[in-house]
Enzyme design. Structure first.
Site, PDB file in Angstrom:
ATOM      1  N   LYS A 111      -9.378   5.604   3.472  1.00  0.00           N
ATOM      2  CA  LYS A 111      -8.124   4.846   3.569  1.00  0.00           C
ATOM      3  C   LYS A 111      -7.735   4.453   2.161  1.00  0.00           C
ATOM      4  O   LYS A 111      -8.416   3.658   1.530  1.00  0.00           O
ATOM      5  CB  LYS A 111      -8.368   3.552   4.355  1.00  0.00           C
ATOM      6  CG  LYS A 111      -8.014   3.582   5.798  1.00  0.00           C
ATOM      7  CD  LYS A 111      -8.272   2.234   6.429  1.00  0.00           C
ATOM      8  CE  LYS A 111      -7.262   1.178   5.984  1.00  0.00           C
ATOM      9  NZ  LYS A 111      -7.392  -0.076   6.753  1.00  0.00           N
ATOM     10  N   GLU A 130       0.809  -1.215   0.000  1.00  0.00           N
ATOM     11  CA  GLU A 130       0.000   0.000   0.000  1.00  0.00           C
ATOM     12  C   GLU A 130       0.844   1.269   0.000  1.00  0.00           C
ATOM     13  O   GLU A 130       0.362   2.352   0.319  1.00  0.00           O
ATOM     14  CB  GLU A 130      -0.975  -0.021   1.185  1.00  0.00           C
ATOM     15  CG  GLU A 130      -1.935  -1.208   1.069  1.00  0.00           C
ATOM     16  CD  GLU A 130      -3.013  -1.234   2.131  1.00  0.00           C
ATOM     17  OE1 GLU A 130      -2.985  -0.373   3.035  1.00  0.00           O
ATOM     18  OE2 GLU A 130      -3.879  -2.110   2.054  1.00  0.00           O
ATOM     19  N   LYS A 136     -15.723  -1.306   2.067  1.00  0.00           N
ATOM     20  CA  LYS A 136     -14.995  -1.857   0.922  1.00  0.00           C
ATOM     21  C   LYS A 136     -16.021  -2.428  -0.047  1.00  0.00           C
ATOM     22  O   LYS A 136     -16.689  -3.411   0.268  1.00  0.00           O
ATOM     23  CB  LYS A 136     -14.037  -2.965   1.373  1.00  0.00           C
ATOM     24  CG  LYS A 136     -12.870  -2.483   2.226  1.00  0.00           C
ATOM     25  CD  LYS A 136     -12.055  -3.661   2.722  1.00  0.00           C
ATOM     26  CE  LYS A 136     -10.771  -3.216   3.424  1.00  0.00           C
ATOM     27  NZ  LYS A 136     -10.063  -4.358   4.053  1.00  0.00           N
ATOM     28  N   GLU A 172      -8.670  -0.128  13.921  1.00  0.00           N
ATOM     29  CA  GLU A 172      -9.474  -1.018  13.072  1.00  0.00           C
ATOM     30  C   GLU A 172      -9.196  -2.473  13.440  1.00  0.00           C
ATOM     31  O   GLU A 172      -8.043  -2.846  13.638  1.00  0.00           O
ATOM     32  CB  GLU A 172      -9.093  -0.748  11.614  1.00  0.00           C
ATOM     33  CG  GLU A 172      -9.826  -1.566  10.585  1.00  0.00           C
ATOM     34  CD  GLU A 172      -9.307  -1.265   9.187  1.00  0.00           C
ATOM     35  OE1 GLU A 172      -9.286  -2.190   8.354  1.00  0.00           O
ATOM     36  OE2 GLU A 172      -8.900  -0.111   8.927  1.00  0.00           O
TER      37      GLU A 172
END
EC number: 4.2.1.11
Length: 430
Positions: free
Chosen positions: A389, A205, A338, A286
Site C-alpha cells: 500500500k 495519499e 508499518k 482493513e
C-alpha cells in the site's frame, strides 16, 4: 569497514509539510546510509510513540528537535563502534537504551531512523540492494499495489467516511503491468468524477477526495472507471478498502457522519461488509471493526474471513504481542506492516515472520505523511509480502516507491515473481 563511526540526524519535512527525522549512518569506509521516517494521520492508540516537541511557537508544536537531539547525543554514543551488518544487535542496543515498552523515552521516530539508515549503510557497503541485504536470496516476489484512488476519513477534507477505497490490479502478469493498469484506472476515474461534476483535487495519499452521495458511491465510480479503462472488475482489477473504523467508533457504535450521522451497531457493520463483499469484487478490508473490539474481529473473521482478506492495522500496529493474541483467537487473517508503528527493522521482520508462520498475509504500507524515502519498496520484496500500500500513482512521495519497485523488477529479471492473484483469499489458482 562496516563499523559505524558516526550517526547524524536532522529535521526535514514530510509530504504534509510537517517535520520528521532524517538520519545518516556513516561507516568506517566512508559509506553512508540515509533514511527518513514517515508519519501517520490516523494512528492506532497502541503504536510506538513518535516524539514531537510540543513547542507551539515552532511548526505548530510538531517539531522533532528533541528526537533529533536524542539521535545525535544519546543513540549515537551507544551505536558508534558497532557493526552495521549486525542489525539485530544495533536495534537491541537502542531498545535497551530506551527501556520503555512504547519507545516513549527516545522516540520511535529517532530509533527507526537509525535502524533503517543502518540497514541502508550495510547494504551499500556490501554492494548489494537493500531488499537482498534484508531478505537474502529468497527475496524476489514483487507485490501487487493496493492503490488508494479515493481518499476519505482523516486523509481528506470531504464527506467520505471510509478512509481508503483502493484498486488492486492483481490480474496483471508483472508488477510493471499492474502499475500501468492501476494508473490507467486512476486517470479514467478522474474523467468519471469530472463527468459527474465532482471535485478532482487529491488527498494526502494522492487519491481523489470528492464529496459523494454515499460511501457506496465510491465503489460504483471506481467500478465505472475500471471498465472505462478497458478492464474487467473482479478479473483484472479488484477492490480493497481501509475503513479505519476506530475513527468512526463512538460510544460502542459506528457513526457515518457523511451519511447524515447514520449509526450502525457492530453487527450491522459486519452485515454491511458481508453484503458489500458479495455484491462487489472487494478482496481486502482493513480495520473493518475498531481496534479494541476483539470479539467483533473474531465474528467478522468467522463470517467472511474465508473469502476476504481482513487486515489488522490499528488492530495489530505491527506488534508481535497483539498479533499473537489475534492469531490465538482467529481474529483477522492479515497484518498491515508499518515500520514506524513498531519502531525498528528487527521488530518489523519479527512481526512479518510470525504472521507468515501462522498463515496470515502481510501488506507492506506507507503512512499518509511520507517522503522521498523508498525503503518500504525494498522491504516489500525482502519480506515477500506480495502486497504493498503506497497510495495513488500521483504525488512524488507515493510514486517514488512504485518507481523503485520497477527498478527492482527489472534488476531481478527472470528471477522476479509477481504475486498477482495468488494473494487473493478463496480464489482457486491456475
Amino acid at each position: 569497514m562496516t563499523t559505524i563511526v558516526n550517526v547524524h540526524a536532522r529535521e526535514v519535512l514530510d509530504s504534509r509539510g510537517n517535520p520528521t527525522v532524517e538520519v545518516e549512518v556513516i561507516l568506517a569506509s566512508g559509506t553512508t546510509g540515509r533514511a527518513i521516517v514517515p508519519s501517520g494521520a490516523s494512528t492506532g492508540q497502541f503504536e510506538a510513540v513518535e516524539l514531537r516537541d510540543g513547542d507551539k511557537q515552532r511548526y505548530l508544536g510538531k517539531g522533532v528537535l528533541t528526537a533529533v537531539r536524542n539521535v545525535n547525543e544519546v543513540i549515537a554514543e551507544a551505536v558508534v563502534g558497532m557493526d552495521a551488518t549486525e542489525q539485530v544487535e544495533v536495534d537491541q542496543a537502542m531498545l535497551a537504551l530506551d527501556g520503555t515498552p512504547n519507545k516513549s523515552k527516545l522516540g520511535a521516530n529517532a530509533i527507526l531512523g537509525v535502524s533503517l539508515a543502518t540497514a541502508r549503510a550495510a547494504a551499500a557497503e556490501l554492494g548489494i540492494p537493500l531488499y537482498r541485504h534484508v531478505g537474502g536470496l529468497t527475496a524476489r516476489t514483487l507485490p501487487v499495489p493496493m492503490m488508494n484512488i479515493i481518499n476519505g476519513g482523516k486523509h481528506a477534507d470531504n464527506n467520505v467516511d471510509m478512509q481508503e477505497f483502493m484498486i488492486f490490479p492483481a490480474g496483471a502478469p508483472s508488477f510493471a503491468e499492474s502499475l500501468r493498469m492501476g494508473t490507467e484506472v486512476f486517470h479514467a476515474l478522474k474523467s468519471v468524477l469530472k463527468s459527474k461534476g465532482y471535485n478532482t483535487a487529491v488527498g494526502d495519499e494522492g487519491g481523489f477526495a470528492p464529496d459523494l452521495k454515499s460511501n457506496e458511491e465510491a465503489i460504483l465510480v471506481i467500478l465505472e472507471a475500471i471498465e472505462k479503462a478497458g478492464y474487467k472488475p473482479g478479473q483484472d482489477v479488484f477492490l480493497c478498502m481501509d475503513v479505519a473504523s476506530s475513527e468512526l467508533f463512538q460510544d460502542g457504535k459506528y457513526v457515518l457522519a457523511g451519511e447524515g450521522n447514520k449509526v450502525l451497531s457492530t453487527e450491522q457493520l459486519i452485515d454491511l461488509w458481508d453484503s458489500w463483499t458479495r455484491q462487489y469484487p472487494i478482496v481486502s478490508i482493513e480495520d473493518g471493526v475498531a481496534e479494541d473490539e476483539w470479539e467483533a474481529w473474531v465474528e467478522l473473521t468467522r463470517r467472511i474471513g474465508d473469502r476476504v482478506q481482513l487486515v489488522g492495522d490499528d488492530f495489530f500496529v505491527t506488534n508481535t504481542e497483539r498479533l499473537a493474541r489475534g492469531i490465538g483467537m482467529n481474529a483477522a487473517n492479515a497484518i498491515l506492516v508499518k515500520v514506524n508503528q513498531i519502531g525498528t527493522l528487527t521488530e518489523t521482520l519479527e512481526a512479518v515472520a510470525l504472521a507468515h508462520r501462522n498463515g496470515y498475509s502481510s501488506v507492506m504500507s506507507h503512512r499518509s505523511g511520507e517522503t522521498e524515502d523508498t525503503t518500504i519498496a525494498d522491504l516489500a520484496v525482502a519480506l515477500n509480502c506480495g502486497q504493498i500500500k503506497t497510495g495513488a500513482p500521483s504525488r512524488t512521495d507515493r510514486v517514488a516507491k512504485y518507481n523503485q519497485l520497477l527498478r527492482i523488477e527489472e534488476e531481478l529479471g527472470d528471477a522476479a515473481i509477481f504475486a498477482g492473484t495468488s494473494v487473493i483469499r478463496g480464489r482457486k489458482q491456475g
